[in-house]
Design a protein around this motif. Structure first.
Motif, PDB file in Angstrom:
ATOM      1  N   ALA A 155      52.612  37.205  47.208  1.00 11.88           N
ATOM      2  CA  ALA A 155      52.390  38.175  46.418  1.00 11.88           C
ATOM      3  C   ALA A 155      51.635  37.845  45.255  1.00 11.88           C
ATOM      4  O   ALA A 155      50.543  38.559  45.101  1.00 11.88           O
ATOM      5  CB  ALA A 155      53.694  39.083  46.215  1.00 11.88           C
ATOM      6  N   GLY A 156      51.864  36.991  44.453  1.00 15.12           N
ATOM      7  CA  GLY A 156      51.244  36.379  43.630  1.00 15.12           C
ATOM      8  C   GLY A 156      49.785  35.938  43.726  1.00 15.12           C
ATOM      9  O   GLY A 156      48.781  36.153  42.933  1.00 15.12           O
ATOM     10  N   GLY A 157      49.692  35.226  44.886  1.00 14.90           N
ATOM     11  CA  GLY A 157      48.348  34.712  45.323  1.00 14.90           C
ATOM     12  C   GLY A 157      47.298  35.788  45.592  1.00 14.90           C
ATOM     13  O   GLY A 157      46.321  35.767  45.232  1.00 14.90           O
ATOM     14  N   LEU A 158      47.907  37.075  46.120  1.00 16.57           N
ATOM     15  CA  LEU A 158      46.997  38.036  46.571  1.00 16.57           C
ATOM     16  C   LEU A 158      46.625  38.796  45.281  1.00 16.57           C
ATOM     17  O   LEU A 158      45.559  39.271  45.138  1.00 16.57           O
ATOM     18  CB  LEU A 158      47.929  38.984  47.253  1.00 16.57           C
ATOM     19  N   ILE A 159      47.482  38.748  44.384  1.00 18.10           N
ATOM     20  CA  ILE A 159      47.097  39.624  42.873  1.00 18.10           C
ATOM     21  C   ILE A 159      46.046  38.677  42.132  1.00 18.10           C
ATOM     22  O   ILE A 159      44.989  39.429  41.955  1.00 18.10           O
ATOM     23  CB  ILE A 159      48.394  39.485  42.180  1.00 18.10           C
ATOM     24  N   THR A 160      46.450  37.496  42.036  1.00 18.60           N
ATOM     25  CA  THR A 160      45.289  36.701  41.205  1.00 18.60           C
ATOM     26  C   THR A 160      44.139  36.041  42.169  1.00 18.60           C
ATOM     27  O   THR A 160      43.065  35.795  41.401  1.00 18.60           O
ATOM     28  CB  THR A 160      46.041  35.602  40.754  1.00 18.60           C
ATOM     29  N   GLY A 161      44.272  36.041  43.516  1.00 17.79           N
ATOM     30  CA  GLY A 161      43.344  35.322  44.193  1.00 17.79           C
ATOM     31  C   GLY A 161      43.729  33.906  44.492  1.00 17.79           C
ATOM     32  O   GLY A 161      44.377  33.439  43.657  1.00 17.79           O
ATOM     33  N   ASN A 162      43.240  33.285  45.528  1.00 18.62           N
ATOM     34  CA  ASN A 162      43.546  32.062  46.021  1.00 18.62           C
ATOM     35  C   ASN A 162      42.933  30.804  45.415  1.00 18.62           C
ATOM     36  O   ASN A 162      43.209  29.789  45.744  1.00 18.62           O
ATOM     37  CB  ASN A 162      43.971  32.012  47.284  1.00 18.62           C
ATOM     38  N   ASP A 163      41.755  31.278  44.744  1.00 18.69           N
ATOM     39  CA  ASP A 163      40.853  30.264  44.335  1.00 18.69           C
ATOM     40  C   ASP A 163      40.773  30.132  43.141  1.00 18.69           C
ATOM     41  O   ASP A 163      40.114  30.978  42.148  1.00 18.69           O
ATOM     42  CB  ASP A 163      39.473  30.581  45.146  1.00 18.69           C
ATOM     43  N   PRO A 164      41.372  29.329  42.225  1.00 21.48           N
ATOM     44  CA  PRO A 164      41.358  29.047  40.767  1.00 21.48           C
ATOM     45  C   PRO A 164      39.989  28.866  40.205  1.00 21.48           C
ATOM     46  O   PRO A 164      39.648  29.085  38.956  1.00 21.48           O
ATOM     47  CB  PRO A 164      42.289  28.003  40.493  1.00 21.48           C
ATOM     48  N   LYS A 165      39.065  28.370  40.994  1.00 22.75           N
ATOM     49  CA  LYS A 165      37.841  28.321  40.555  1.00 22.75           C
ATOM     50  C   LYS A 165      36.860  29.426  40.605  1.00 22.75           C
ATOM     51  O   LYS A 165      35.804  29.744  40.243  1.00 22.75           O
ATOM     52  CB  LYS A 165      37.015  27.228  41.028  1.00 22.75           C
ATOM     53  N   ALA A 166      37.318  30.568  41.196  1.00 19.88           N
ATOM     54  CA  ALA A 166      36.568  31.720  41.386  1.00 19.88           C
ATOM     55  C   ALA A 166      36.395  32.688  39.881  1.00 19.88           C
ATOM     56  O   ALA A 166      37.368  32.402  39.320  1.00 19.88           O
ATOM     57  CB  ALA A 166      37.477  32.798  42.429  1.00 19.88           C
ATOM     58  N   ALA A 167      35.422  33.169  39.724  1.00 18.29           N
ATOM     59  CA  ALA A 167      35.006  34.053  38.574  1.00 18.29           C
ATOM     60  C   ALA A 167      36.246  34.999  37.957  1.00 18.29           C
ATOM     61  O   ALA A 167      36.265  35.254  37.095  1.00 18.29           O
ATOM     62  CB  ALA A 167      33.701  34.354  38.549  1.00 18.29           C
ATOM     63  N   ASP A 168      36.703  35.429  39.265  1.00 15.66           N
ATOM     64  CA  ASP A 168      37.514  36.630  39.018  1.00 15.66           C
ATOM     65  C   ASP A 168      39.136  36.118  39.197  1.00 15.66           C
ATOM     66  O   ASP A 168      39.861  37.078  39.245  1.00 15.66           O
ATOM     67  CB  ASP A 168      37.026  37.979  39.951  1.00 15.66           C
ATOM     68  N   TYR A 169      39.405  35.063  39.122  1.00 17.27           N
ATOM     69  CA  TYR A 169      40.600  34.556  39.383  1.00 17.27           C
ATOM     70  C   TYR A 169      41.500  34.984  38.449  1.00 17.27           C
ATOM     71  O   TYR A 169      41.373  34.917  37.098  1.00 17.27           O
ATOM     72  CB  TYR A 169      40.814  33.113  39.618  1.00 17.27           C
ATOM     73  N   ALA A 170      42.775  35.824  38.642  1.00 17.36           N
ATOM     74  CA  ALA A 170      43.689  36.178  37.793  1.00 17.36           C
ATOM     75  C   ALA A 170      42.797  37.016  36.231  1.00 17.36           C
ATOM     76  O   ALA A 170      43.292  37.047  35.206  1.00 17.36           O
ATOM     77  CB  ALA A 170      44.486  35.114  36.949  1.00 17.36           C
ATOM     78  N   SER A 171      42.044  37.614  36.800  1.00 16.24           N
ATOM     79  CA  SER A 171      41.118  38.498  35.904  1.00 16.24           C
ATOM     80  C   SER A 171      41.801  39.605  35.403  1.00 16.24           C
ATOM     81  O   SER A 171      42.890  39.884  36.047  1.00 16.24           O
ATOM     82  CB  SER A 171      39.887  38.763  36.567  1.00 16.24           C
ATOM     83  N   GLY A 172      41.409  40.133  34.298  1.00 15.97           N
ATOM     84  CA  GLY A 172      42.094  41.348  33.598  1.00 15.97           C
ATOM     85  C   GLY A 172      41.915  42.504  34.633  1.00 15.97           C
ATOM     86  O   GLY A 172      43.117  43.273  34.797  1.00 15.97           O
ATOM     87  N   SER A 173      40.951  42.735  35.311  1.00 17.57           N
ATOM     88  CA  SER A 173      40.825  43.939  36.169  1.00 17.57           C
ATOM     89  C   SER A 173      41.850  43.861  37.552  1.00 17.57           C
ATOM     90  O   SER A 173      42.328  44.732  37.799  1.00 17.57           O
ATOM     91  CB  SER A 173      39.536  43.870  36.924  1.00 17.57           C
ATOM     92  N   ARG A 174      41.807  42.611  38.083  1.00 10.58           N
ATOM     93  CA  ARG A 174      43.020  42.429  38.957  1.00 10.58           C
ATOM     94  C   ARG A 174      44.461  42.666  38.562  1.00 10.58           C
ATOM     95  O   ARG A 174      44.973  43.257  39.357  1.00 10.58           O
ATOM     96  CB  ARG A 174      42.728  40.968  39.600  1.00 10.58           C
ATOM     97  N   LEU A 175      44.833  42.220  37.300  1.00  8.46           N
ATOM     98  CA  LEU A 175      46.053  42.169  36.709  1.00  8.46           C
ATOM     99  C   LEU A 175      46.029  43.631  36.567  1.00  8.46           C
ATOM    100  O   LEU A 175      47.447  44.356  36.826  1.00  8.46           O
ATOM    101  CB  LEU A 175      46.257  41.343  35.792  1.00  8.46           C
ATOM    102  N   ALA A 176      45.325  44.570  35.996  1.00  9.98           N
ATOM    103  CA  ALA A 176      45.471  45.695  35.739  1.00  9.98           C
ATOM    104  C   ALA A 176      45.577  46.667  36.804  1.00  9.98           C
ATOM    105  O   ALA A 176      46.524  47.582  37.008  1.00  9.98           O
ATOM    106  CB  ALA A 176      44.227  46.425  34.677  1.00  9.98           C
ATOM    107  N   LEU A 177      44.854  46.446  38.116  1.00 10.94           N
ATOM    108  CA  LEU A 177      45.029  47.044  39.147  1.00 10.94           C
ATOM    109  C   LEU A 177      46.327  46.949  39.883  1.00 10.94           C
ATOM    110  O   LEU A 177      47.102  47.752  40.086  1.00 10.94           O
ATOM    111  CB  LEU A 177      43.927  46.490  40.169  1.00 10.94           C
TER     112      LEU A 177
END
Length: 497
Positions: A155-177
């Protein structure tokens, strides 16, 4: 004369109104869909398959998952299906050995060994089910707890994204959603009543997806290019091959799946209030074996019970097996209509992850509630639960810890669920089923809580077996005396004497 069938039938056998069946079934599909298609995505990428071949694997995966879900929910006579609200899907337990087999022998050996493992599963389902008395609440509760905890990382991987190098990894928008979806689920659980309370997860997924569109967190580009109809022919990759090493490896995987499914089926029995008997378990495991036969033939994967759907039962309190049967039918349609599958696959990760977080934690609480039946004040029971929990969580918390082990050993050690199941099973045998078991321990402390129905031996077990036969005959008499849409009327006439 009125005969309200809901007054006497078990909730598992009650059929909700048709208007609600579809929505409740869709809810189950949305919860498990991402986990189901991840397996073919991971395997296809590792095997170097092109996008069209991976799409073929996804279609076949959904089709087989739907067929097995239908069988588990509705049953086929006394042969297949546990007749409980169960949703099945592809298991990660087989991914690593499948990749190794493909690298060594090719795709024909992957599906040949899976086919052989499926027939092996059909043969050993009944003997394995007789081990249910070695899965008391101490063992099943520990394994179910590990199942829930190990899935929280997904579940955590789906929320943050599975690629730590991605620009939106664990971004505020993903966490807020994700936080907004979580808040929606909590508020619905607190204030919604009746039917709305039952579809809270579904509404959270829909609302979360709508909110994600202006946030640029959705991607429906794959929908337009997907075909309306599509299904590969059996043995798409060629005639199956059966290298002995590959067959043995996949048979071990089947036993691992049986171990996982046993714990999950017992959890469903706990959640629905219908204890799982030895015969019930045998039919359920046989359906797992059938998934290997279907998977090996239709270019798919072996299936197991999905833990997130067990959690959904606890959240909604809707335990009708007809709901999961509808979910199975929807999965079959998705397997035949790739365009619809792409729509579901486009659900944003933070939305699915937030819903999954709640459901996986609910599975954990089901396990903890099962452990409440165990006398953990008794040192043997506490040792079994503690060591099994620690061993099960180790590969989840220390990723790669067993990478130096041989590939066959990683099949067991690399999965926290499997590690916990094997450890709890072995320690329970050591402490409670050996000649030295209970030495120096008062007899009333020797047990580990009430065991599932069908789990006791001796004269009581034989008497229970006869009761199971009579109950099964009564149940099948009610179900077999009618066909199609006449089932409800036949049952509404009153309980069988």
């Amino acid at each position: 004369m009125d005969a309200p069938d809901a007054d006497f039938r078990h909730p598992v056998d009650r059929r909700p109104p048709l208007a609600g069946l579809a929505a409740l079934g869709i809810q189950h599909v949305l919860i498990m869909y991402t986990g189901c298609i991840t397996v073919p995505l991971v395997f296809g990428a590792a095997a170097g398959l092109d996008s069209s071949a991976i799409a073929l694997l996804i279609n076949a995966d959904l089709l087989v998952a739907g067929l097995v879900t239908l069988i588990q929910s509705l049953g086929i006579g006394r042969i297949l299906g546990i007749r409980l609200p169960i949703v099945t899907g592809a298991t990660f337990a087989g991914v690593t050995p499948m990749i190794l087999i493909e690298q060594e022998y090719g795709m024909q050996a992957v599906y040949g060994s899976m086919l052989a493992a499926g027939f092996f599963g059909l043969l050993v389902a009944v003997p394995f089910a007789r081990l249910v008395r070695f899965f008391p609440p101490l063992v099943s509760g520990t394994v179910i707890t590990v199942i829930g905890l190990s899935l929280i990382g997904v579940a955590g991987g789906l929320i943050t994204g599975n690629d730590p190098k991605a620009a939106d990894y664990a971004s505020g928008s993903r966490l807020a959603l994700a936080g907004g979806v979580l808040a929606f689920i909590v508020l619905f659980a607190r204030f919604a009543r009746g039917y709305l309370g039952q579809i809270g997860i579904l509404l959270a997924l829909v609302v979360g997806t709508l909110v994600a569109i202006p946030m640029d967190l959705t991607d429906f580009s794959g929908v337009s290019g997907a075909n309306w109809l599509g299904l590969a022919a059996p043995f798409h990759f060629g005639a199956p091959q059966f290298p002995p090493t590959a067959v043995i490896a996949m048979c071990v995987v089947m036993l691992v799946i049986f171990t996982e499914s046993t714990a999950s089926m017992l959890a469903v029995g706990e959640a629905t209030g219908r204890p799982v008997s030895e015969r019930d378990l045998a039919r359920g495991l046989a359906a797992d074996g059938l998934s290997g036969v279907l998977g090996g033939t239709m270019n798919s994967f072996m299936d197991t019970v999905f833990g997130q759907n067990v959690g959904l039962l606890g959240m909604t309190k809707v335990v009708s097996r007809y709901v999961t049967a509808v979910a199975g039918g929807i999965l079959v349609v998705l397997g035949l209509v790739p365009k619809l599958g792409e729509v579901v696959a486009a659900l944003p990760g933070p939305v699915v992850g937030a819903a999954g977080l709640v459901l996986f934690a609910t599975v954990t609480m089901v396990g903890i509630n099962t452990l409440r039946r165990v006398d953990l004040g008794q040192s043997h029971n506490l040792t079994i639960a503690s060591v099994s929990l620690g061993v099960g969580l180790l590969p989840e918390m220390a990723e790669g810890i067993y990478d130096g082990f041989p590939s066959w050993a990683q099949i067991i050690t690399g999965s926290g669920i499997t590690s916990a199941a094997v450890t709890a099973f072995a320690l329970n045998l050591l402490f409670h089923h050996t000649t030295l078991a209970g030495a120096g321990v008062p007899s009333h402390d020797r047990g580990n809580g009430p065991e599932p129905e069908g789990a006791r031996g001796g004269q009581e077990g034989r008497q229970e077996g006869r009761e199971e036969d009579r109950e099964e005959a009564r149940r099948e008499g009610r179900e077999g005396a009618h066909g199609g849409g006449q089932g409800e009327e036949a049952e509404a006439a009153g309980p069988t004497p």
